[in-house]
Design a protein around this motif. Structure first.
Motif, PDB file in Angstrom:
ATOM      1  N   TRP A 292       0.845  -1.196   0.000  1.00 45.77           N
ATOM      2  CA  TRP A 292       0.000   0.000   0.000  1.00 45.77           C
ATOM      3  C   TRP A 292       0.872   1.235   0.000  1.00 45.77           C
ATOM      4  O   TRP A 292       1.864   1.314   0.727  1.00 45.77           O
ATOM      5  CB  TRP A 292      -0.918  -0.016   1.217  1.00 45.77           C
ATOM      6  N   ILE A 293       0.524   2.191  -0.846  1.00 50.17           N
ATOM      7  CA  ILE A 293       1.304   3.417  -0.958  1.00 50.17           C
ATOM      8  C   ILE A 293       0.426   4.604  -0.581  1.00 50.17           C
ATOM      9  O   ILE A 293      -0.730   4.691  -0.968  1.00 50.17           O
ATOM     10  CB  ILE A 293       1.878   3.593  -2.380  1.00 50.17           C
ATOM     11  N   ALA A 294       0.991   5.493   0.223  1.00 48.80           N
ATOM     12  CA  ALA A 294       0.241   6.655   0.681  1.00 48.80           C
ATOM     13  C   ALA A 294      -0.084   7.567  -0.483  1.00 48.80           C
ATOM     14  O   ALA A 294       0.695   7.696  -1.444  1.00 48.80           O
ATOM     15  CB  ALA A 294       1.045   7.405   1.739  1.00 48.80           C
ATOM     16  N   ASP A 295      -1.229   8.192  -0.420  1.00 52.60           N
ATOM     17  CA  ASP A 295      -1.697   9.039  -1.502  1.00 52.60           C
ATOM     18  C   ASP A 295      -0.761  10.224  -1.713  1.00 52.60           C
ATOM     19  O   ASP A 295      -0.533  11.039  -0.817  1.00 52.60           O
ATOM     20  CB  ASP A 295      -3.102   9.552  -1.174  1.00 52.60           C
ATOM     21  N   GLY A 296      -0.165  10.297  -2.926  1.00 52.72           N
ATOM     22  CA  GLY A 296       0.624  11.463  -3.317  1.00 52.72           C
ATOM     23  C   GLY A 296       2.006  11.582  -2.721  1.00 52.72           C
ATOM     24  O   GLY A 296       2.670  12.599  -2.929  1.00 52.72           O
ATOM     25  N   VAL A 297       2.500  10.560  -2.016  1.00 49.72           N
ATOM     26  CA  VAL A 297       3.815  10.714  -1.372  1.00 49.72           C
ATOM     27  C   VAL A 297       4.799   9.624  -1.805  1.00 49.72           C
ATOM     28  O   VAL A 297       5.858   9.489  -1.227  1.00 49.72           O
ATOM     29  CB  VAL A 297       3.690  10.707   0.166  1.00 49.72           C
ATOM     30  N   SER A 298       4.470   8.856  -2.834  1.00 56.56           N
ATOM     31  CA  SER A 298       5.342   7.777  -3.284  1.00 56.56           C
ATOM     32  C   SER A 298       5.614   7.921  -4.764  1.00 56.56           C
ATOM     33  O   SER A 298       4.779   8.396  -5.525  1.00 56.56           O
ATOM     34  CB  SER A 298       4.705   6.414  -2.996  1.00 56.56           C
ATOM     35  N   GLU A 299       6.826   7.495  -5.172  1.00 58.79           N
ATOM     36  CA  GLU A 299       7.159   7.509  -6.588  1.00 58.79           C
ATOM     37  C   GLU A 299       6.476   6.358  -7.328  1.00 58.79           C
ATOM     38  O   GLU A 299       6.332   6.403  -8.551  1.00 58.79           O
ATOM     39  CB  GLU A 299       8.671   7.412  -6.771  1.00 58.79           C
ATOM     40  N   ARG A 300       6.063   5.327  -6.615  1.00 60.30           N
ATOM     41  CA  ARG A 300       5.329   4.241  -7.241  1.00 60.30           C
ATOM     42  C   ARG A 300       3.894   4.674  -7.516  1.00 60.30           C
ATOM     43  O   ARG A 300       3.376   5.583  -6.891  1.00 60.30           O
ATOM     44  CB  ARG A 300       5.338   3.005  -6.348  1.00 60.30           C
ATOM     45  N   GLU A 301       3.269   3.992  -8.473  1.00 63.03           N
ATOM     46  CA  GLU A 301       1.904   4.333  -8.840  1.00 63.03           C
ATOM     47  C   GLU A 301       0.944   3.227  -8.418  1.00 63.03           C
ATOM     48  O   GLU A 301       1.328   2.053  -8.372  1.00 63.03           O
ATOM     49  CB  GLU A 301       1.799   4.554 -10.348  1.00 63.03           C
ATOM     50  N   PRO A 302      -0.278   3.590  -8.116  1.00 66.30           N
ATOM     51  CA  PRO A 302      -1.293   2.556  -7.854  1.00 66.30           C
ATOM     52  C   PRO A 302      -1.480   1.682  -9.081  1.00 66.30           C
ATOM     53  O   PRO A 302      -1.253   2.106 -10.212  1.00 66.30           O
ATOM     54  CB  PRO A 302      -2.553   3.367  -7.548  1.00 66.30           C
ATOM     55  N   ALA A 303      -1.911   0.453  -8.844  1.00 67.22           N
ATOM     56  CA  ALA A 303      -2.176  -0.484  -9.938  1.00 67.22           C
ATOM     57  C   ALA A 303      -3.620  -0.949  -9.861  1.00 67.22           C
ATOM     58  O   ALA A 303      -4.180  -1.082  -8.766  1.00 67.22           O
ATOM     59  CB  ALA A 303      -1.235  -1.680  -9.855  1.00 67.22           C
ATOM     60  N   PRO A 304      -4.249  -1.205 -11.005  1.00 68.83           N
ATOM     61  CA  PRO A 304      -5.635  -1.698 -10.962  1.00 68.83           C
ATOM     62  C   PRO A 304      -5.725  -3.024 -10.219  1.00 68.83           C
ATOM     63  O   PRO A 304      -4.885  -3.908 -10.398  1.00 68.83           O
ATOM     64  CB  PRO A 304      -6.003  -1.869 -12.433  1.00 68.83           C
ATOM     65  N   VAL A 305      -6.760  -3.164  -9.405  1.00 72.40           N
ATOM     66  CA  VAL A 305      -6.990  -4.437  -8.733  1.00 72.40           C
ATOM     67  C   VAL A 305      -7.732  -5.384  -9.664  1.00 72.40           C
ATOM     68  O   VAL A 305      -7.661  -6.603  -9.499  1.00 72.40           O
ATOM     69  CB  VAL A 305      -7.761  -4.224  -7.414  1.00 72.40           C
ATOM     70  N   MET A 306      -8.447  -4.843 -10.658  1.00 67.70           N
ATOM     71  CA  MET A 306      -9.083  -5.658 -11.689  1.00 67.70           C
ATOM     72  C   MET A 306      -9.259  -4.829 -12.952  1.00 67.70           C
ATOM     73  O   MET A 306      -9.375  -3.603 -12.897  1.00 67.70           O
ATOM     74  CB  MET A 306     -10.423  -6.234 -11.211  1.00 67.70           C
ATOM     75  N   ARG A 307      -9.234  -5.524 -14.074  1.00 64.80           N
ATOM     76  CA  ARG A 307      -9.464  -4.900 -15.380  1.00 64.80           C
ATOM     77  C   ARG A 307     -10.901  -5.171 -15.827  1.00 64.80           C
ATOM     78  O   ARG A 307     -11.555  -6.076 -15.331  1.00 64.80           O
ATOM     79  CB  ARG A 307      -8.496  -5.465 -16.413  1.00 64.80           C
ATOM     80  N   ASN A 308     -11.340  -4.373 -16.790  1.00 63.29           N
ATOM     81  CA  ASN A 308     -12.678  -4.565 -17.368  1.00 63.29           C
ATOM     82  C   ASN A 308     -13.748  -4.594 -16.291  1.00 63.29           C
ATOM     83  O   ASN A 308     -14.647  -5.435 -16.297  1.00 63.29           O
ATOM     84  CB  ASN A 308     -12.716  -5.855 -18.197  1.00 63.29           C
ATOM     85  N   GLY A 309     -13.621  -3.646 -15.377  1.00 62.92           N
ATOM     86  CA  GLY A 309     -14.617  -3.523 -14.327  1.00 62.92           C
ATOM     87  C   GLY A 309     -15.768  -2.644 -14.771  1.00 62.92           C
ATOM     88  O   GLY A 309     -16.000  -2.431 -15.957  1.00 62.92           O
ATOM     89  N   ALA A 310     -16.521  -2.151 -13.803  1.00 61.23           N
ATOM     90  CA  ALA A 310     -17.652  -1.279 -14.076  1.00 61.23           C
ATOM     91  C   ALA A 310     -17.632  -0.156 -13.055  1.00 61.23           C
ATOM     92  O   ALA A 310     -17.042  -0.289 -11.979  1.00 61.23           O
ATOM     93  CB  ALA A 310     -18.966  -2.042 -13.999  1.00 61.23           C
ATOM     94  N   THR A 311     -18.268   0.963 -13.404  1.00 66.14           N
ATOM     95  CA  THR A 311     -18.335   2.066 -12.450  1.00 66.14           C
ATOM     96  C   THR A 311     -18.995   1.610 -11.157  1.00 66.14           C
ATOM     97  O   THR A 311     -18.537   1.926 -10.060  1.00 66.14           O
ATOM     98  CB  THR A 311     -19.123   3.240 -13.046  1.00 66.14           C
ATOM     99  N   GLU A 312     -20.080   0.846 -11.298  1.00 63.03           N
ATOM    100  CA  GLU A 312     -20.775   0.312 -10.133  1.00 63.03           C
ATOM    101  C   GLU A 312     -20.712  -1.209 -10.181  1.00 63.03           C
ATOM    102  O   GLU A 312     -21.154  -1.831 -11.149  1.00 63.03           O
ATOM    103  CB  GLU A 312     -22.225   0.781 -10.113  1.00 63.03           C
ATOM    104  N   LEU A 313     -20.148  -1.787  -9.146  1.00 62.95           N
ATOM    105  CA  LEU A 313     -20.060  -3.237  -9.009  1.00 62.95           C
ATOM    106  C   LEU A 313     -20.099  -3.560  -7.522  1.00 62.95           C
ATOM    107  O   LEU A 313     -20.000  -2.669  -6.678  1.00 62.95           O
ATOM    108  CB  LEU A 313     -18.799  -3.787  -9.670  1.00 62.95           C
TER     109      LEU A 313
END
Length: 305
Positions: A183-204
């Motif tokens: 887990w990376i803190a919001d806005g304080v890491s050089e690493r980027e978040p990664a999708p937990v799943m692809r081809n999702g939906a806005t509401e699931l």
């Protein structure tokens, strides 16, 4: 049980007619259901009114911005709800989900007309992820929110907060799931978040299945005609399986149909699992107003056999 609705027809004269001059469409409403089996439960709806008594959204529009509900969660004696900020655009379906907001309800046991609502400070993110647009879960001292990327959609990210921070309404203390599972803190890491799943939906929806011990994700797949699918994972962080079709709605072959908002409701009774989806039309608004067979949530009893 709390229900959250987006664009809703309000018929104050109880005529049952969408063309009634007094009928209004407001951008969100809430409802409280008594009983867990939809076949026999009762429900009461709540919305706002302006100074002239005309129906308005429960969470009022702000200028040209309106709010659709995402998900929410009870944290001890408080209720945290996530909202999607919706802007009108001249192309496509005429709208886009552009940002996220959240509110904290200090007295959720009161009826919604008496709720004490506080709007929270919600930080923007470069991903354009709509935090809390999908399921929100509590586990091991943290609050987790599945969050779709907009306006393109498809990628779903996972953010979390310490339970104590979320209870206090501090949503700036968030962390994002990275590709290596940390887990990376919001806005304080050089690493980027990664999708937990692809081809999702806005509401699931994501919930833990008590029988298998796995997590199940349910959504609709398709633009216009759509089916309801399910994925599974050993942990809420994944890895998620490929989607399998659960249900093909009978409206699938209806001309100009739109099927969306496929969800699971593990707290409802009446079947091994209760699913829901919504229907609309890709025709003009007048067609929607004139067709009373669409624009309702539809429930499906799903059996494991």
């Amino acid at each position: 049980m709390l229900w959250l609705f987006g664009d809703t027809f309000i018929d104050p004269d109880a005529t049952g007619a969408r063309r009634n001059p007094a009928t209004r469409m407001v951008s969100n409403t809430v409802a409280i259901q008594q009983g867990y089996d939809p076949a026999g439960a009762t429900i009461r709806y709540y919305w706002g009114t302006d100074l002239q008594g005309v129906p308005i959204a429960y969470f009022p529009d702000s200028g040209e911005v309106r709010y659709w509900p995402g998900h929410g969660i009870r944290i001890r004696d408080r209720l945290l709800l996530f909202l999607m900020e919706v802007h009108g655009i001249p192309t496509g379906l005429g709208f886009e989900v552009a940002d996220w907001r959240a509110v904290l309800i200090a007295n959720p046991d009161a009826e919604p007309s008496k709720w004490d609502v506080s709007w929270l400070d919600t930080p923007k993110n470069e991903l354009q992820a709509i935090v809390g647009s999908a399921s929100v879960l509590a586990e091991d001292g943290y609050l987790y929110a599945y969050s779709s990327r907009e306006p393109r959609g498809g990628d779903v990210y996972l953010v979390r907060w310490p339970d104590t921070s979320a209870y206090e309404g501090n949503l700036r203390d968030m962390a994002w799931l990275a590709a290596d599972g940390t887990w990376i803190a919001d806005g304080v890491s050089e690493r980027e978040p990664a999708p937990v799943m692809r081809n999702g939906a806005t509401e699931l929806t994501v919930h833990r299945d008590d029988i298998s011990g796995c997590y199940l994700e349910v959504q609709s797949v398709g633009f216009g005609p759509a089916v309801l699918v399910v994925r599974s994972a050993p942990k809420l962080t994944g890895p998620w399986s490929n989607p399998d079709t659960l249900y093909r709605p009978p409206e699938y072959d209806t001309p100009r149909i739109m099927i969306y908002q496929g969800k699971a409701h593990p707290h409802l009774a009446g079947a091994d699992l209760v699913l829901s989806y919504s229907t609309n039309t890709s025709a003009d608004f007048d067609s929607l107003v004139g067709d009373s067979t669409i624009y309702y949530p539809r429930f499906v009893r799903f059996s494991r056999e």
